[in-house]
Design an enzyme around this catalytic site. Sequence first.
Site, PDB file in Angstrom:
ATOM      1  N   ASP A  29      48.334  42.999 -26.317  1.00  0.00           N
ATOM      2  CA  ASP A  29      46.925  42.860 -25.946  1.00  0.00           C
ATOM      3  C   ASP A  29      46.360  41.608 -26.607  1.00  0.00           C
ATOM      4  O   ASP A  29      46.638  41.316 -27.773  1.00  0.00           O
ATOM      5  CB  ASP A  29      46.145  44.107 -26.379  1.00  0.00           C
ATOM      6  CG  ASP A  29      44.786  44.215 -25.701  1.00  0.00           C
ATOM      7  OD1 ASP A  29      44.607  45.123 -24.882  1.00  0.00           O
ATOM      8  OD2 ASP A  29      43.905  43.366 -25.993  1.00  0.00           O
ATOM      9  N   ILE A  30      45.532  40.863 -25.880  1.00  0.00           N
ATOM     10  CA  ILE A  30      44.972  39.609 -26.381  1.00  0.00           C
ATOM     11  C   ILE A  30      43.939  39.862 -27.483  1.00  0.00           C
ATOM     12  O   ILE A  30      43.652  38.954 -28.276  1.00  0.00           O
ATOM     13  CB  ILE A  30      44.359  38.810 -25.196  1.00  0.00           C
ATOM     14  CG1 ILE A  30      44.303  37.329 -25.500  1.00  0.00           C
ATOM     15  CG2 ILE A  30      42.983  39.354 -24.818  1.00  0.00           C
ATOM     16  CD1 ILE A  30      44.033  36.466 -24.278  1.00  0.00           C
ATOM     17  N   ASN A  83      42.571  54.185 -20.080  1.00  0.00           N
ATOM     18  CA  ASN A  83      41.145  54.177 -19.764  1.00  0.00           C
ATOM     19  C   ASN A  83      40.979  54.128 -18.251  1.00  0.00           C
ATOM     20  O   ASN A  83      41.685  53.369 -17.569  1.00  0.00           O
ATOM     21  CB  ASN A  83      40.474  52.958 -20.405  1.00  0.00           C
ATOM     22  CG  ASN A  83      40.495  53.015 -21.925  1.00  0.00           C
ATOM     23  OD1 ASN A  83      40.436  54.085 -22.515  1.00  0.00           O
ATOM     24  ND2 ASN A  83      40.602  51.858 -22.561  1.00  0.00           N
ATOM     25  N   GLY A  89      35.863  53.390 -19.845  1.00  0.00           N
ATOM     26  CA  GLY A  89      36.016  52.121 -20.548  1.00  0.00           C
ATOM     27  C   GLY A  89      37.073  51.201 -19.965  1.00  0.00           C
ATOM     28  O   GLY A  89      37.597  50.333 -20.666  1.00  0.00           O
ATOM     29  N   GLN A  90      37.377  51.366 -18.661  1.00  0.00           N
ATOM     30  CA  GLN A  90      38.376  50.498 -18.030  1.00  0.00           C
ATOM     31  C   GLN A  90      37.740  49.176 -17.635  1.00  0.00           C
ATOM     32  O   GLN A  90      36.806  49.163 -16.830  1.00  0.00           O
ATOM     33  CB  GLN A  90      38.971  51.186 -16.788  1.00  0.00           C
ATOM     34  CG  GLN A  90      40.050  50.354 -16.107  1.00  0.00           C
ATOM     35  CD  GLN A  90      40.641  51.035 -14.881  1.00  0.00           C
ATOM     36  OE1 GLN A  90      40.187  52.109 -14.457  1.00  0.00           O
ATOM     37  NE2 GLN A  90      41.651  50.420 -14.295  1.00  0.00           N
ATOM     38  N   SER A  91      38.239  48.072 -18.195  1.00  0.00           N
ATOM     39  CA  SER A  91      37.671  46.752 -17.883  1.00  0.00           C
ATOM     40  C   SER A  91      38.549  45.954 -16.920  1.00  0.00           C
ATOM     41  O   SER A  91      38.053  45.053 -16.247  1.00  0.00           O
ATOM     42  CB  SER A  91      37.420  45.955 -19.158  1.00  0.00           C
ATOM     43  OG  SER A  91      38.626  45.719 -19.847  1.00  0.00           O
ATOM     44  N   HIS A  96      46.858  50.360 -16.512  1.00  0.00           N
ATOM     45  CA  HIS A  96      47.555  49.974 -17.747  1.00  0.00           C
ATOM     46  C   HIS A  96      47.468  51.083 -18.772  1.00  0.00           C
ATOM     47  O   HIS A  96      46.469  51.803 -18.850  1.00  0.00           O
ATOM     48  CB  HIS A  96      46.995  48.670 -18.324  1.00  0.00           C
ATOM     49  CG  HIS A  96      45.505  48.658 -18.483  1.00  0.00           C
ATOM     50  ND1 HIS A  96      44.653  48.446 -17.418  1.00  0.00           N
ATOM     51  CD2 HIS A  96      44.718  48.851 -19.564  1.00  0.00           C
ATOM     52  CE1 HIS A  96      43.398  48.495 -17.851  1.00  0.00           C
ATOM     53  NE2 HIS A  96      43.409  48.747 -19.145  1.00  0.00           N
ATOM     54  N   HIS A  98      47.620  51.694 -22.830  1.00  0.00           N
ATOM     55  CA  HIS A  98      47.582  51.090 -24.159  1.00  0.00           C
ATOM     56  C   HIS A  98      48.541  51.847 -25.080  1.00  0.00           C
ATOM     57  O   HIS A  98      48.477  53.084 -25.148  1.00  0.00           O
ATOM     58  CB  HIS A  98      46.183  51.197 -24.778  1.00  0.00           C
ATOM     59  CG  HIS A  98      45.102  50.474 -24.045  1.00  0.00           C
ATOM     60  ND1 HIS A  98      44.604  49.260 -24.471  1.00  0.00           N
ATOM     61  CD2 HIS A  98      44.405  50.792 -22.928  1.00  0.00           C
ATOM     62  CE1 HIS A  98      43.634  48.872 -23.658  1.00  0.00           C
ATOM     63  NE2 HIS A  98      43.493  49.783 -22.705  1.00  0.00           N
TER      64      HIS A  98
HETATM   65  P1  5GP Z   1      40.785  48.310 -20.672  1.00  0.00           P
HETATM   66  O1  5GP Z   1      39.524  47.995 -21.424  1.00  0.00           O
HETATM   67  O2  5GP Z   1      40.655  47.998 -19.198  1.00  0.00           O
HETATM   68  O3  5GP Z   1      41.324  49.689 -20.924  1.00  0.00           O
HETATM   69  O4  5GP Z   1      41.889  47.369 -21.290  1.00  0.00           O
HETATM   70  C1  5GP Z   1      42.055  46.051 -20.887  1.00  0.00           C
HETATM   71  C2  5GP Z   1      42.723  45.331 -22.022  1.00  0.00           C
HETATM   72  O5  5GP Z   1      43.211  44.107 -21.565  1.00  0.00           O
HETATM   73  C3  5GP Z   1      41.789  45.027 -23.198  1.00  0.00           C
HETATM   74  O6  5GP Z   1      42.268  45.673 -24.375  1.00  0.00           O
HETATM   75  C4  5GP Z   1      41.824  43.510 -23.302  1.00  0.00           C
HETATM   76  O7  5GP Z   1      41.814  43.043 -24.629  1.00  0.00           O
HETATM   77  C5  5GP Z   1      43.104  43.165 -22.581  1.00  0.00           C
HETATM   78  N1  5GP Z   1      43.113  41.857 -21.946  1.00  0.00           N
HETATM   79  C6  5GP Z   1      42.123  41.328 -21.164  1.00  0.00           C
HETATM   80  N2  5GP Z   1      42.494  40.126 -20.705  1.00  0.00           N
HETATM   81  C7  5GP Z   1      43.736  39.885 -21.212  1.00  0.00           C
HETATM   82  C8  5GP Z   1      44.643  38.784 -21.083  1.00  0.00           C
HETATM   83  O8  5GP Z   1      44.387  37.791 -20.410  1.00  0.00           O
HETATM   84  N3  5GP Z   1      45.826  38.898 -21.741  1.00  0.00           N
HETATM   85  C9  5GP Z   1      46.146  39.985 -22.505  1.00  0.00           C
HETATM   86  N4  5GP Z   1      47.330  39.975 -23.113  1.00  0.00           N
HETATM   87  N5  5GP Z   1      45.320  41.045 -22.634  1.00  0.00           N
HETATM   88  C10 5GP Z   1      44.125  40.989 -21.993  1.00  0.00           C
END
Ligand code: 5GP
Length: 110
Positions: A29-30, A83, A89-91, A96, A98
């Site tokens: 994760d970034i 998420n 909290g899915q962005s 995916h 975690h």
């Molecule tokens: P969500 O919030 O949808 O459950 O998780 C999305 C995740 O993707 C977040 O933890 C966010 O830090 C990660 N993320 C977003 N953009 C990137 C990216 O460009 N590269 C990587 N490696 N992770 C990303």
Amino acid sequence: MNCLFCRIIAGEIPSAKVYEDEYVLAFRDIDPQAPVHVLVIPKKHADSVLDAEPEMLVRMTEAAKKIASDEGLAEKGFRLVINTGEEGGQSVKHLHMHLLGGRSMQWPPG
Ligand code: 5GP
Ligand code: ZN
């Protein structure tokens, strides 16, 4: 293609890959929320777990188990999170999982 994770799969956006097979890709994760924070995604696009094919979930979970062991998390434990949707909290709208570990987790999550 405007899906961020599909672009990572295609190699258009770089990622720190930790595991790959025919069905899934896993990368760091970034914005890590734990010493180990890996995202496991299906190579075939699904918006969320709601439209996941059952085999995707099996492959993602099996990959996460292997990565957790490889990262030294099997003994102390780890957390797997999917998420889903706005309140979940899915962005990123590509399914995916975690994988979080390397510190003690809190419950309930925020
Ligand atoms: P969500 O919030 O949808 O459950 O998780 C999305 C995740 O993707 C977040 O933890 C966010 O830090 C990660 N993320 C977003 N953009 C990137 C990216 O460009 N590269 C990587 N490696 N992770 C990303
Ligand atoms: Zn996608």
